[in-house]
Scaffold this active site. Structure first.
Site, PDB file in Angstrom:
ATOM      1  N   GLY A   1      46.153  39.390  50.615  1.00  0.00           N
ATOM      2  CA  GLY A   1      45.783  38.572  51.772  1.00  0.00           C
ATOM      3  C   GLY A   1      45.104  39.387  52.861  1.00  0.00           C
ATOM      4  O   GLY A   1      44.113  38.949  53.461  1.00  0.00           O
TER       5      GLY A   1
ATOM      6  N   GLY B   1      43.731  39.782  45.237  1.00  0.00           N
ATOM      7  CA  GLY B   1      44.329  38.930  44.211  1.00  0.00           C
ATOM      8  C   GLY B   1      44.015  39.216  42.764  1.00  0.00           C
ATOM      9  O   GLY B   1      44.321  40.286  42.236  1.00  0.00           O
TER      10      GLY B   1
ATOM     11  N   ARG C   1      54.319  50.277  45.083  1.00  0.00           N
ATOM     12  CA  ARG C   1      54.270  50.274  46.557  1.00  0.00           C
ATOM     13  C   ARG C   1      55.023  51.466  47.145  1.00  0.00           C
ATOM     14  O   ARG C   1      54.657  51.966  48.203  1.00  0.00           O
ATOM     15  CB  ARG C   1      54.829  48.968  47.090  1.00  0.00           C
ATOM     16  CG  ARG C   1      53.875  47.833  46.831  1.00  0.00           C
ATOM     17  CD  ARG C   1      54.349  46.547  47.416  1.00  0.00           C
ATOM     18  NE  ARG C   1      53.274  45.570  47.344  1.00  0.00           N
ATOM     19  CZ  ARG C   1      53.431  44.279  47.495  1.00  0.00           C
ATOM     20  NH1 ARG C   1      54.626  43.781  47.736  1.00  0.00           N
ATOM     21  NH2 ARG C   1      52.412  43.462  47.422  1.00  0.00           N
TER      22      ARG C   1
ATOM     23  N   LYS D   1      37.456  28.909  42.966  1.00  0.00           N
ATOM     24  CA  LYS D   1      36.845  27.976  43.919  1.00  0.00           C
ATOM     25  C   LYS D   1      35.897  28.617  44.928  1.00  0.00           C
ATOM     26  O   LYS D   1      36.193  29.675  45.469  1.00  0.00           O
ATOM     27  CB  LYS D   1      37.960  27.299  44.718  1.00  0.00           C
ATOM     28  CG  LYS D   1      38.809  26.368  43.887  1.00  0.00           C
ATOM     29  CD  LYS D   1      39.865  25.748  44.755  1.00  0.00           C
ATOM     30  CE  LYS D   1      40.670  24.738  43.974  1.00  0.00           C
ATOM     31  NZ  LYS D   1      41.871  24.352  44.706  1.00  0.00           N
TER      32      LYS D   1
HETATM   33  P1  AMP Z   1      41.017  32.808  42.635  1.00  0.00           P
HETATM   34  O1  AMP Z   1      42.505  32.802  42.877  1.00  0.00           O
HETATM   35  O2  AMP Z   1      40.265  31.746  43.377  1.00  0.00           O
HETATM   36  O3  AMP Z   1      40.407  34.184  42.783  1.00  0.00           O
HETATM   37  O4  AMP Z   1      40.827  32.382  41.125  1.00  0.00           O
HETATM   38  C1  AMP Z   1      41.333  33.118  40.057  1.00  0.00           C
HETATM   39  C2  AMP Z   1      41.495  32.200  38.896  1.00  0.00           C
HETATM   40  O5  AMP Z   1      40.251  31.640  38.553  1.00  0.00           O
HETATM   41  C3  AMP Z   1      42.018  32.888  37.661  1.00  0.00           C
HETATM   42  O6  AMP Z   1      43.317  32.427  37.414  1.00  0.00           O
HETATM   43  C4  AMP Z   1      41.048  32.460  36.568  1.00  0.00           C
HETATM   44  O7  AMP Z   1      41.692  32.038  35.395  1.00  0.00           O
HETATM   45  C5  AMP Z   1      40.332  31.284  37.204  1.00  0.00           C
HETATM   46  N1  AMP Z   1      39.011  31.070  36.599  1.00  0.00           N
HETATM   47  C6  AMP Z   1      38.057  31.988  36.399  1.00  0.00           C
HETATM   48  N2  AMP Z   1      37.002  31.439  35.767  1.00  0.00           N
HETATM   49  C7  AMP Z   1      37.293  30.151  35.560  1.00  0.00           C
HETATM   50  C8  AMP Z   1      36.609  29.079  34.932  1.00  0.00           C
HETATM   51  N3  AMP Z   1      35.397  29.252  34.394  1.00  0.00           N
HETATM   52  N4  AMP Z   1      37.215  27.872  34.882  1.00  0.00           N
HETATM   53  C9  AMP Z   1      38.439  27.708  35.412  1.00  0.00           C
HETATM   54  N5  AMP Z   1      39.137  28.678  36.026  1.00  0.00           N
HETATM   55  C10 AMP Z   1      38.577  29.897  36.104  1.00  0.00           C
END
Ligand code: AMP
Length: 396
Positions: A377, A354, A35, A198
């Site tokens: 964010g 992220g 940073r 998600k």
């Molecule tokens: P997000 O913070 O929503 O971008 O999610 C990132 C996280 O999703 C990471 O820590 C990954 O390990 C998880 N992830 C990716 N693919 C899968 C999967 N097939 N099943 C469970 N978790 C997952």
């Protein structure tokens, strides 16, 4: 959009909001100076022209006023090392002592103020506090993308005291330009790769970008909500049952808008969420009971490779699998390689938000992307189509 390139800083005092919220170890040493490095071009331009750079930042989340562990004093030597010059540190960010040190500073010198969040007024967006900060400079420069989505005194409110003399630093300008290149591109095709765990956390992004893209690649845990919505068997894979209808709505909207959606056709299924799990590659809609999909499979990667190679603009947000576990990192690494190759062939690639940023860094692909965003964010909010207060305050 006014940037530092629209000003000559000779003989001027610039009050610059930087993001020096860097990680420290137990000895209060900076463990990652990215940073600080990111703010260097802006500071250099100002000091090289004979301006005085007054730097203000937050560090951590102090709750009880002046807590030594959150003092920016700890980072002074690192800032000096990165900038290659002496940095005058003041143990406050407002008041007489600050005015005195700035008053004594010579052209080309750098002054660093104490943690803004030692005052509750900072996060409260207090106008009087912002006014006191404004007294430190002739020109206000915002170069802190990581806090541009917050209407704090130093990121937003302070700008009103500089009706003309305010601008974006080069880091913030680059972030804005990169996202603009993706969301308002005249070049086509534009592809968004969305992964992560998600659908629910990506829904506003999806709704905002459907009008602006030609292809959407879906991976990560969120793919299973789509696969189940289409009648697939997903075993024990992660799913949001209350978002099944939403997934169908997204698919329908995409169809109406002529956006091609690419959903995995095969996955790496595991009998446990572990590096020691047994694995097999199966069709994405035929995952056996007791097994869960933790990465995308080989045929899927072949499909994704073609879409990426044909794209002129790529946005990547979210990993394709559980990249933190070596056994399920291949999809994310391969996708990174495809995007690297496309970028080398002239495609513009933006990695933002992220975990995909963490993945790109972990796998050493950072330099091969056109741009890797520095603000998690803030980047997500821009992808959602929101106007960030810190950006708006400069544009007004
Ligand atoms: P997000 O913070 O929503 O971008 O999610 C990132 C996280 O999703 C990471 O820590 C990954 O390990 C998880 N992830 C990716 N693919 C899968 C999967 N097939 N099943 C469970 N978790 C997952």
């Amino acid at each position: 959009m006014k940037t530092i390139n629209d000003f000559n800083f000779q003989g001027k005092k610039a009050i610059i909001r930087v993001d020096f919220n860097v990680p420290l170890n137990e000895l209060f040493q900076v463990t990652d100076d990215n940073r600080i490095l990111a703010a260097k071009p802006t500071i250099d331009k100002i000091t090289n022209e004979g301006g005085i750079a007054v730097l203000m930042s937050h560090l951590g989340r102090p709750k009880n006023g002046k807590e030594d562990k959150f003092s920016l004093r700890h980072i002074v030597s690192k800032v000096e090392e990165v900038l290659g010059k002496k940095v005058y540190f003041v143990e406050d960010c407002i008041g007489e002592e600050v005015a005195k040190v700035i008053g004594q500073a010579q052209p080309g010198e750098v002054v660093l103020l104490e943690n803004l969040r030692f005052y509750n007024e900072e996060e409260a967006g207090d106008v009087d506090f912002a006014k006191q900060l404004a007294q430190h400079g002739d020109i206000y420069v915002n170069d802190a993308f990581g806090t541009a989505h917050r209407a704090h005194a130093s990121t937003t409110i302070v700008a009103q005291f500089f009706p003309q003399d305010k601008c974006f630093g080069s880091l913030l300008a680059k972030e804005i330009e990169s996202i603009d290149k993706v969301l308002n591109s005249s070049e086509k095709p534009v592809t968004a790769v969305l992964g992560g765990s998600k659908v629910s956390s990506k829904i506003t992004i999806i709704e905002n970008i459907l009008d602006k893209i030609d292809h959407m690649i879906i991976g990560g845990g969120m793919m299973f909500t789509f696969i189940k919505a289409l009648g697939g068997k997903i075993g024990n894979s992660i799913v949001e049952d209350d978002k099944i209808q939403l997934a169908l709505d997204i698919l329908e909207k995409a169809k109406q808008k002529g956006v091609q959606i690419h959903i995995p056709v095969d996955v790496v299924a595991a009998d446990a969420f572990s590096n020691d799990a047994n694995t097999q590659i199966v069709d994405a809609n035929e995952i056996p009971d007791g097994w869960q999909g933790l990465d995308v499979g080989t045929k899927t990667l072949e499909n994704f490779a073609k879409v990426v190679a044909d794209s002129k603009i790529i946005l990547w947000n979210g990993p394709l699998g559980v990249f933190e576990l070596e056994k399920f990192a291949k999809g994310t690494i391969e996708l990174g390689n495809y995007i690297s190759k496309a970028t080398a062939n002239g495609t513009f690639s933006l990695v933002g938000g992220g975990d995909s940023v963490a993945a790109v860094k972990q796998f050493g692909l950072e330099k091969q992307m056109s741009y890797v965003s520095t603000g998690g964010g803030a980047m997500l909010e821009m992808l959602e189509g929101r106007v960030l207060p810190g950006i708006d305050a400069i544009l007004k």
